[in-house]
Motif scaffolding. Structure first.
Motif, short mmCIF file in Angstrom:
data_model
loop_
_atom_site.label_atom_id
_atom_site.label_comp_id
_atom_site.label_asym_id
_atom_site.label_seq_id
_atom_site.Cartn_x
_atom_site.Cartn_y
_atom_site.Cartn_z
N GLU A 199 1.59 3.64 -7.33
CA GLU A 199 1.94 2.76 -6.21
C GLU A 199 3.15 3.30 -5.46
OE1 GLU A 199 0.33 -1.63 -7.62
OE2 GLU A 199 2.47 -1.18 -7.84
N ASP A 200 4.14 3.77 -6.20
CA ASP A 200 5.34 4.32 -5.55
C ASP A 200 4.99 5.52 -4.67
OD1 ASP A 200 7.14 2.48 -6.58
OD2 ASP A 200 7.68 3.73 -8.30
N TYR A 201 4.14 6.40 -5.16
CA TYR A 201 3.72 7.56 -4.37
C TYR A 201 2.93 7.11 -3.14
CZ TYR A 201 5.32 11.28 -7.44
OH TYR A 201 6.09 12.16 -8.13
N LEU A 202 2.03 6.16 -3.31
CA LEU A 202 1.24 5.68 -2.19
C LEU A 202 2.14 5.06 -1.12
CD1 LEU A 202 -1.63 5.32 -1.06
CD2 LEU A 202 -1.73 3.12 -2.25
N GLU A 203 3.12 4.31 -1.55
CA GLU A 203 4.06 3.72 -0.59
C GLU A 203 4.87 4.80 0.12
OE1 GLU A 203 7.33 0.10 -0.35
OE2 GLU A 203 6.68 0.79 -2.32
N THR A 204 5.28 5.82 -0.60
CA THR A 204 6.01 6.94 0.01
C THR A 204 5.16 7.63 1.06
OG1 THR A 204 7.33 7.30 -1.99
CG2 THR A 204 7.15 9.15 -0.45
N LEU B 32 11.33 -2.03 -8.24
CA LEU B 32 10.89 -2.25 -9.61
C LEU B 32 10.04 -3.51 -9.74
CD1 LEU B 32 14.19 -1.39 -11.52
CD2 LEU B 32 12.08 -0.03 -11.50
N LEU B 33 10.47 -4.58 -9.11
CA LEU B 33 9.77 -5.86 -9.24
C LEU B 33 8.45 -5.92 -8.48
CD1 LEU B 33 12.67 -8.44 -9.13
CD2 LEU B 33 11.15 -7.96 -11.04
N GLU B 34 8.34 -5.21 -7.39
CA GLU B 34 7.14 -5.30 -6.56
C GLU B 34 5.87 -4.98 -7.35
OE1 GLU B 34 6.58 -1.03 -4.33
OE2 GLU B 34 8.16 -2.33 -3.61
N HIS B 35 6.01 -4.20 -8.40
CA HIS B 35 4.85 -3.78 -9.20
C HIS B 35 4.43 -4.81 -10.23
CE1 HIS B 35 5.50 0.13 -7.45
NE2 HIS B 35 6.72 0.16 -7.93
N SER C 66 1.34 -11.70 -6.17
CA SER C 66 1.47 -11.94 -4.73
C SER C 66 1.91 -13.37 -4.46
CB SER C 66 0.14 -11.66 -4.02
OG SER C 66 -0.17 -10.30 -4.11
N THR C 67 1.44 -14.31 -5.29
CA THR C 67 1.82 -15.72 -5.13
C THR C 67 3.32 -15.90 -5.33
OG1 THR C 67 -0.35 -16.42 -5.91
CG2 THR C 67 1.41 -18.06 -5.99
N THR C 68 3.85 -15.29 -6.39
CA THR C 68 5.29 -15.40 -6.67
C THR C 68 6.10 -14.78 -5.55
OG1 THR C 68 4.89 -15.39 -9.05
CG2 THR C 68 7.11 -14.77 -8.31
N ILE C 69 5.70 -13.61 -5.09
CA ILE C 69 6.44 -12.94 -4.02
C ILE C 69 6.36 -13.74 -2.72
CG2 ILE C 69 6.55 -10.86 -2.59
CD1 ILE C 69 5.77 -9.30 -5.16
N ASP C 70 5.21 -14.33 -2.45
CA ASP C 70 5.06 -15.17 -1.26
C ASP C 70 6.04 -16.35 -1.32
OD1 ASP C 70 3.69 -16.00 1.22
OD2 ASP C 70 2.94 -17.65 -0.04
N ARG C 71 6.15 -16.95 -2.48
CA ARG C 71 7.06 -18.11 -2.63
C ARG C 71 8.52 -17.68 -2.53
NH1 ARG C 71 3.82 -21.91 -6.99
NH2 ARG C 71 1.99 -22.13 -5.65
#
Length: 139
Positions: free
Chosen positions: A12-17, A106-109, A113-118
């Protein structure tokens, strides 16, 4: 993102980069990815093979790297999660920018999605009510 299609945090980190390099330069190159990730080019090549096999990037050795539509959608979702978490840590928790950046990554992984949305809604609510400003200082 559905659980069965979820990539390992490293991928995921590489894809985001790659996604961010594409936004910045229109394309990504192995050398640029290696520099951003602070790794050697053979490491990047190995990761690109894995992402390519799974349909997230188009990559040919010695060529340009581009996200596929699937890869772009996944990376955009990751980037949005990252921004929400980073803003929360910077604005609500008053963490320094570098700490907010690193810990948001670190946390994004690991958060849903529900928690991050809140978390995003909470940050927005606190700003809307004037309880915090854009840089995290209380009024």
């Amino acid at each position: 993102m559905r659980k069965k299609n979820k990539l390992a945090p490293r991928l995921e980190d590489y894809l985001e980069t790659i996604y961010l390099l594409e936004k910045e330069n229109g394309v990504a190159r192995v050398k640029e990815i290696a520099k951003k990730r602070n790794v050697k080019m053979p490491t990047v090549t190995e990761v690109l093979k894995r992402l390519s096999e799974r349909g997230y990037v188009n990559y040919e050795p010695y060529g340009l790297v581009r996200t596929t539509e699937k890869g772009k959608e996944y990376a955009e979702e990751l980037f949005e999660k990252h921004k929400i978490l980073e803003e929360f840590m910077r604005v609500v928790l008053h963490l320094p920018d570098d700490v907010a950046e690193e810990e948001g990554c670190l946390l994004e992984h690991h958060l849903s999605s529900t928690t991050i949305d809140r978390i995003g809604k909470l940050t927005g609510f606190l700003k809307e009510k004037g309880l915090i400003d854009e840089i995290g200082k209380k009024y």
